[in-house]
Write a protein that holds these residues in place. Structure first.
Motif, PDB file in Angstrom:
ATOM      1  N   GLY A 290     -10.795   6.468  -3.463  1.00 31.67           N
ATOM      2  CA  GLY A 290     -11.825   5.439  -3.529  1.00 31.67           C
ATOM      3  C   GLY A 290     -11.957   4.750  -4.861  1.00 31.67           C
ATOM      4  N   ALA A 291     -11.082   5.052  -5.837  1.00 30.44           N
ATOM      5  CA  ALA A 291     -11.173   4.430  -7.154  1.00 30.44           C
ATOM      6  C   ALA A 291     -10.537   3.048  -7.133  1.00 30.44           C
ATOM      7  CB  ALA A 291     -10.486   5.305  -8.201  1.00 30.44           C
ATOM      8  N   THR A 292     -11.105   2.128  -7.900  1.00 33.03           N
ATOM      9  CA  THR A 292     -10.527   0.790  -8.017  1.00 33.03           C
ATOM     10  C   THR A 292      -9.559   0.752  -9.199  1.00 33.03           C
ATOM     11  OG1 THR A 292     -12.333   0.033  -9.428  1.00 33.03           O
ATOM     12  CG2 THR A 292     -12.605  -0.250  -7.052  1.00 33.03           C
ATOM     13  N   SER A 294      -6.215   1.013  -8.980  1.00 34.00           N
ATOM     14  CA  SER A 294      -5.119   1.966  -8.805  1.00 34.00           C
ATOM     15  C   SER A 294      -4.136   1.431  -7.770  1.00 34.00           C
ATOM     16  CB  SER A 294      -5.663   3.328  -8.343  1.00 34.00           C
ATOM     17  OG  SER A 294      -4.612   4.204  -8.011  1.00 34.00           O
ATOM     18  N   SER A 376      -3.013  -3.556  -9.151  1.00 38.48           N
ATOM     19  CA  SER A 376      -3.990  -2.706  -9.842  1.00 38.48           C
ATOM     20  C   SER A 376      -4.936  -3.553 -10.702  1.00 38.48           C
ATOM     21  CB  SER A 376      -3.267  -1.668 -10.703  1.00 38.48           C
ATOM     22  OG  SER A 376      -2.532  -2.288 -11.750  1.00 38.48           O
ATOM     23  N   SER A 379      -7.295  -5.322  -8.324  1.00 34.49           N
ATOM     24  CA  SER A 379      -8.239  -4.356  -7.751  1.00 34.49           C
ATOM     25  C   SER A 379      -9.378  -4.052  -8.714  1.00 34.49           C
ATOM     26  CB  SER A 379      -7.489  -3.067  -7.398  1.00 34.49           C
ATOM     27  OG  SER A 379      -8.388  -2.045  -7.017  1.00 34.49           O
ATOM     28  N   SER A 380      -9.051  -3.845  -9.987  1.00 30.92           N
ATOM     29  CA  SER A 380     -10.093  -3.575 -10.975  1.00 30.92           C
ATOM     30  C   SER A 380     -10.947  -4.806 -11.247  1.00 30.92           C
ATOM     31  CB  SER A 380      -9.447  -3.076 -12.270  1.00 30.92           C
ATOM     32  OG  SER A 380     -10.416  -2.799 -13.252  1.00 30.92           O
ATOM     33  N   GLU A 385     -11.187  -1.431  -3.932  1.00 29.56           N
ATOM     34  CA  GLU A 385     -10.156  -0.400  -3.916  1.00 29.56           C
ATOM     35  C   GLU A 385      -8.999  -0.790  -2.995  1.00 29.56           C
ATOM     36  OE1 GLU A 385     -10.927   3.130  -1.290  1.00 29.56           O
ATOM     37  OE2 GLU A 385     -13.001   2.405  -1.503  1.00 29.56           O
ATOM     38  N   THR A 386      -7.825  -0.264  -3.284  1.00 31.09           N
ATOM     39  CA  THR A 386      -6.675  -0.442  -2.415  1.00 31.09           C
ATOM     40  C   THR A 386      -6.623   0.695  -1.403  1.00 31.09           C
ATOM     41  OG1 THR A 386      -5.260   0.769  -3.962  1.00 31.09           O
ATOM     42  CG2 THR A 386      -5.366  -1.636  -4.205  1.00 31.09           C
TER      43      THR A 386
END
Length: 456
Positions: A290-292, A294, A376, A379-380, A385-386
Motif C-alpha cells: 500500500g505504499a506510494t 514504489s 515510482s 506514484s509518489s 499506489e501502484t
C-alpha cells in the motif's frame, strides 16, 4: 662517494618526475608524489622460463593446439558465474574491495574447496600470522590435506617455495604488502606493486599456476596502485556491499575468459559467505504493501534477471532550487526522466525535491529501468499506489516513447515465477515470442499511455 639518484613517483598513476610536484600532471591528484630511489638500468629482466627450465618459443598460428582447458568449478556457484564458468588454470585474478568486506574470507573458503578437489593450494599472507588464519579457518569450517599457509612478504622466498611445492593455486593476500628485496622502494609503492605483479604474472603463465591476488582500494573505491596492475591481470573482480548489511555483490569489471556483466550475490554470516541463489526474493521481501512511490523493475545483470524495488519520494522544495538525490541509480538518468515526465506527462516537478533509491543496496544502470523510475516518481507525486502485482520494463526516449529492450522473455518469465500478475513492456517487444501462462503482458508505446493504464 656517488650521489644517490632519486625520482618522485605518483602513487596513483605511476607518473615519474625529477622534482617534487604538489599535483600530478598526469592524473591531477594532489599530494601523491613520493620520493623513491632510482633503479639501475641493469634491472633483472625476467624471461618466461618455467621452473623446469622450459622457455617459450615462437610458434606458427596454425600449429597452436586449440585444446580447450577445462575450468575448475568451486562449490560457490555465484563465483563460477562471475568468472565465466569456473577457475581457468594459469590465470591471474585480482580481487579488490573495501576493508572488512570479506575478500580474505571468500578466498579462504575457495582455497579450502579447491584443496578438497585434489588441488594443492598455497595461501600467502602478508597481513596475518598462520595462527590467525587457522583461527578463521576453524570458524569457517575450512580445511584440506594439501592446503598450505605461508605468512611471508619477501617475493624471493615466496617464489622459492612456489617452486618447491609446485601448487595448483596460489593466493596472495595482499599485493600491497609484498616486496621485491632488490628494490629500495617502500612497501606498497607503485614500483613495488608493479614488479611483484610482473613476477607473479610470469609464474602463472609459464607454469600454469592459478594465482589470486587481493588488492586494497583507495578512498575513491579504485584498486590502490598503478592502473597497469589491472591491465596485467586476466580478471578484475570488485567485492561490493554495505558494511551495515549482510549482502555482498561480486562484480567483474574485466574478464578475459568470460562476460563482465555477471554478478554474484553472497550473504555474509558467522559461518562465512553463503551464495544467494534467488536474489529477487531477497530484494522484495521487505516491500511495504500500500505504499506510494514504489515500482518493481525486472533488471538484467549479465544473463540473470533480478527483480528490484525502485522507490521514490517527491516532496515540495523549501529552497529556490529543487533537490535531486539518488542511491543505486544514475543521477543524470533520473534528471532526464523527470524532465520527460514534466514535458510529456504534464507533471509539475520543477518545484519538487526528489529522492530515489534502488532497495537492497543493488546498483541499476541499464536503460530498461527507465519505466519503473518514471512510474515510482508519478506514484509518489500523485500519492497513488501502484498495484503490488505489477512490474515494469522499458526504456524512455526524450519524446516520451517506450523503446524496445533486450532479453524480454527472461524478464517476463522471472516476474511470472515470483508471482507477479501483470508486466508492462514496450509495445515493440510483443512480437516474436509467446508469454508464459499466469501473467498478463501489457504493451505500451508512450509514457503517458503507460501512466494512464497504471493509475486507471
Amino acid at each position: 662517494m656517488a650521489k644517490v639518484k632519486t625520482q618522485f613517483v605518483c602513487q596513483n598513476c605511476g607518473y615519474t618526475s625529477p622534482k617534487y610536484l604538489g599535483r600530478c600532471p598526469n592524473c591531477n591528484e594532489w599530494n601523491t608524489m613520493v620520493e623513491e630511489r632510482e633503479q639501475s638500468q641493469k634491472a633483472d629482466r625476467k624471461a618466461r622460463v618455467s621452473f623446469t627450465g622450459a622457455s617459450v618459443k615462437p610458434e606458427l598460428l596454425d600449429d597452436i593446439s586449440m585444446a580447450e582447458q577445462e575450468r575448475v568449478e568451486t562449490e560457490l556457484g555465484e563465483l563460477n558465474r562471475v568468472l565465466g564458468g569456473g577457475v581457468v588454470p594459469g590465470s591471474l585474478v585480482l580481487i579488490g574491495g573495501d576493508p572488512g568486506i570479506g575478500k580474505s574470507t571468500l578466498l579462504l573458503q575457495v582455497s579450502g574447496q579447491l584443496s578438497q578437489t585434489g588441488g594443492t593450494v598455497l595461501y600467502v599472507s602478508g597481513e596475518e600470522s598462520a595462527v590467525q588464519i587457522k583461527m578463521r579457518a576453524q570458524r569457517l569450517g575450512v580445511g584440506g590435506q594439501k592446503f598450505y599457509l605461508y605468512p611471508e612478504t619477501d617475493m624471493g622466498n615466496i617464489r622459492q617455495n612456489i617452486e618447491t611445492l609446485n601448487p595448483d593455486y596460489v593466493v596472495i593476500d595482499s599485493i600491497q604488502t609484498m616486496q621485491e628485496p632488490e628494490m629500495s622502494a617502500a612497501v606498497g609503492s607503485v614500483s613495488q606493486i608493479r614488479e611483484v605483479t610482473a613476477e607473479l604474472l610470469q609464474i602463472a603463465k609459464t607454469n600454469g599456476i592459478t594465482i589470486f591476488i587481493v588488492g586494497h582500494v583507495t578512498k575513491g573505491g579504485a584498486i590502490a596502485g598503478p592502473k597497469i596492475l589491472e591491465h596485467m591481470v586476466d580478471t578484475v573482480l570488485y567485492f561490493e556491499g554495505d558494511m551495515h548489511h549482510t549482502f555482498r555483490i561480486l562484480r567483474a569489471v574485466k574478464n578475459r575468459f568470460g562476460s563482465t556483466n555477471e554478478i554474484g550475490i553472497f550473504d555474509m554470516r558467522e559461518g562465512g559467505l553463503f551464495e544467494v541463489a534467488n536474489p529477487s526474493e531477497i530484494f522484495l521481501e521487505e516491500r511495504l504493501a500500500g505504499a506510494t512511490g514504489s515500482a518493481i523493475v525486472v533488471s538484467m545483470e549479465g544473463t540473470r534477471p533480478i527483480l528490484v524495488e525502485v522507490q521514490a519520494l517527491i516532496t515540495p522544495t523549501v529552497y529556490g532550487t529543487a533537490k535531486r538525490t539518488t542511491t543505486g541509480l544514475d543521477h543524470n538518468r533520473v534528471s532526464l526522466i523527470m524532465a520527460v515526465l514534466e514535458k510529456r506527462a504534464s507533471l509539475l516537478l520543477q518545484n519538487q525535491d526528489a529522492y530515489l533509491k534502488a532497495a537492497g543496496g543493488v546498483k541499476l544502470d541499464e536503460p530498461a529501468i527507465d519505466l519503473a523510475i518514471a512510474v515510482s516518481i508519478a506514484s509518489s507525486y500523485r500519492d497513488k499506489e501502484t498495484d503490488p502485482a505489477d512490474s515494469f520494463v522499458g526504456e524512455i526516449g526524450l519524446t516520451g516513447e517506450i523503446r524496445r529492450v533486450n532479453r524480454i522473455e527472461q524478464r517476463v518469465a522471472e516476474a511470472q515465477k515470483l508471482g507477479f500478475k501483470r508486466i508492462f513492456i514496450p509495445k515493440n517487444n510483443l512480437s516474436g515470442w509467446t508469454p508464459p501462462k499466469g501473467i498478463t503482458v501489457v504493451g505500451v508505446a508512450t509514457l503517458s499511455e503507460a501512466l494512464k493504464v497504471v493509475f486507471s
